[in-house]
Design a protein around this motif. Structure first.
Motif, short mmCIF file in Angstrom:
data_model
loop_
_atom_site.label_atom_id
_atom_site.label_comp_id
_atom_site.label_asym_id
_atom_site.label_seq_id
_atom_site.Cartn_x
_atom_site.Cartn_y
_atom_site.Cartn_z
N ASP A 1 0.83 -1.20 0.00
CA ASP A 1 0.00 0.00 0.00
C ASP A 1 0.87 1.25 0.00
OD1 ASP A 1 -2.15 2.00 0.87
OD2 ASP A 1 -3.26 0.12 1.02
N ASP A 2 0.31 2.34 -0.52
CA ASP A 2 1.04 3.60 -0.56
C ASP A 2 0.57 4.59 0.50
OD1 ASP A 2 -0.83 5.81 -2.51
OD2 ASP A 2 -1.44 3.75 -2.20
N SER A 3 -0.33 4.17 1.40
CA SER A 3 -0.85 5.07 2.42
C SER A 3 -0.65 4.49 3.82
CB SER A 3 -2.35 5.34 2.20
OG SER A 3 -3.11 4.19 2.53
N VAL A 4 -0.62 5.38 4.81
CA VAL A 4 -0.45 4.95 6.20
C VAL A 4 -1.62 4.07 6.65
CG1 VAL A 4 -0.37 5.76 8.59
CG2 VAL A 4 1.10 6.82 6.85
N PRO A 5 -2.90 4.44 6.41
CA PRO A 5 -3.99 3.54 6.81
C PRO A 5 -3.89 2.16 6.18
CG PRO A 5 -4.87 5.72 6.39
CD PRO A 5 -3.44 5.73 5.92
N GLY A 6 -3.38 2.09 4.95
CA GLY A 6 -3.22 0.81 4.29
C GLY A 6 -2.13 -0.04 4.90
N ILE A 7 -1.04 0.60 5.33
CA ILE A 7 0.01 -0.13 6.05
C ILE A 7 -0.53 -0.64 7.38
CG2 ILE A 7 2.26 0.09 7.18
CD1 ILE A 7 2.38 -0.03 4.11
N LEU A 8 -1.26 0.19 8.10
CA LEU A 8 -1.83 -0.22 9.38
C LEU A 8 -2.82 -1.36 9.19
CD1 LEU A 8 -2.40 3.28 11.03
CD2 LEU A 8 -0.54 1.65 11.46
N GLU A 9 -3.56 -1.34 8.09
CA GLU A 9 -4.48 -2.44 7.76
C GLU A 9 -3.72 -3.76 7.71
OE1 GLU A 9 -7.37 -3.67 4.00
OE2 GLU A 9 -5.74 -2.23 3.74
N GLY A 10 -2.60 -3.78 6.99
CA GLY A 10 -1.81 -4.99 6.89
C GLY A 10 -1.23 -5.44 8.21
N LEU A 11 -0.73 -4.49 8.99
CA LEU A 11 -0.18 -4.83 10.30
C LEU A 11 -1.26 -5.39 11.21
CD1 LEU A 11 2.09 -1.71 10.87
CD2 LEU A 11 2.85 -4.03 10.33
N ASN A 12 -2.43 -4.77 11.21
CA ASN A 12 -3.54 -5.24 12.05
C ASN A 12 -4.03 -6.62 11.63
OD1 ASN A 12 -3.59 -2.98 13.72
ND2 ASN A 12 -4.98 -1.85 12.38
N ALA A 13 -3.81 -6.96 10.36
CA ALA A 13 -4.21 -8.29 9.86
C ALA A 13 -3.13 -9.33 10.11
CB ALA A 13 -4.52 -8.21 8.37
N GLY A 14 -1.97 -8.93 10.63
CA GLY A 14 -0.90 -9.88 10.90
C GLY A 14 -0.06 -10.25 9.69
N MET A 15 -0.04 -9.37 8.70
CA MET A 15 0.67 -9.64 7.44
C MET A 15 2.00 -8.90 7.37
SD MET A 15 -2.52 -9.26 4.77
CE MET A 15 -3.95 -10.34 4.88
#
Length: 269
Positions: free
Chosen positions: A185-199
């Motif tokens: 992802d190119d955005s901070v919310p998108g990075i946080l999405e991945g982290l919150n999903a355990g990826m």
């Protein structure tokens, strides 16, 4: 299996729409059209990656925007006003996304090579379904066809920065483990999405929202200006927690080799 099973890709700024131009300019236009209220492109980019209704709400809460809004209308932005801006935004955005639906240079061959190796390509976006349908059709004409796509308004739990869209891809693509997924992802919310999903998470610095320049605008910058913007974009995405940051999705294959090696050693994101 000790290797990456799937990439979960954002759309604007990651796969298509160099600079993530389509959503940003339309936010500016929607505010102006709905209420004759001016926001800057820089302000419009701050919540980028969120669902579009939530994005508008977040814009209204920015100190700079809230101050000017209160001066113009006498009180903070209401839910009804957010709804009106969102309703104004939707037809404008649907008309715009097809114009910027071509894959970013070098991205499509990488995706096709990965799919040929059995890596599944999932996708999600801050765009709602009716916009995503337009974008998927237009992108398919350029050859981009992910294995699955979920839009920001399709899940009851919500969208970014929560993990739900990324995890819906895991479900629909029948992935064995989130540890074997890479959110790009190119955005901070998108990075946080991945982290919150355990990826594993990979930030895209130059082609997306972190720099926010079209390809033509980027090429017109001096080497010094490009260097400064690159440094700032890498810092922004790294600070959000991205495990890796790259210039473009076209550069992801060496990162996947490293992730595969780490998975083989028993490491997790």
């Amino acid at each position: 299996m000790k290797q990456v099973e799937a990439l979960i890709l954002d759309w604007a700024g990651t796969v298509v729409d160099y600079g993530s131009i389509a959503p940003t300019t339309i936010f500016v236009e929607a505010f102006k059209s709905a209420y004759d209220f001016d926001i800057t492109l820089e302000e419009a980019r701050i919540p980028m990656g969120m669902g579009k209704w939530d994005h508008i709400e977040s814009l209204g809460k920015l100190d700079s925007v809230n101050r000017r809004w209160c001066e113009q209308f006498g009180s903070a932005m209401t839910t009804e006003q957010i709804d009106h801006i969102y309703q104004t935004f939707m037809p404008l955005q649907k008309a715009k996304v097809a114009e910027r639906s071509a894959p970013i240079e070098g991205v499509l061959p990488v995706i096709q090579r990965l799919q040929a190796k059995g890596v599944k390509i999932g996708s999600c976006s801050g765009y709602p379904r009716e916009v995503m349908t337009e974008l998927e059709i237009a992108a398919a004409e350029h050859g981009y066809r992910p294995d699955y796509c979920v839009a920001s308004d399709e899940l009851t739990a919500g969208s970014r920065p929560g993990p739900w869209m990324a995890l819906e891809n895991v479900n629909k693509l029948a992935i064995n483990s989130v540890n074997h997924c890479v959110k790009v992802d190119d955005s901070v919310p998108g990075i946080l999405e991945g982290l919150n999903a355990g990826m594993w998470t990979v930030g895209v610095a130059l082609t997306g929202n972190a720099v926010g320049k079209s390809e033509e605008e980027w090429q017109a910058l001096s080497a010094s200006e490009q260097s400064n913007l690159t440094r700032e974009a890498y810092a922004q995405l790294s600070s959000a927690g991205a495990h890796f940051v790259i210039n473009s999705l076209a550069d992801i294959e060496p990162v996947l080799f490293e992730i595969n090696a780490r998975l083989a050693r028993g490491e997790r994101p």
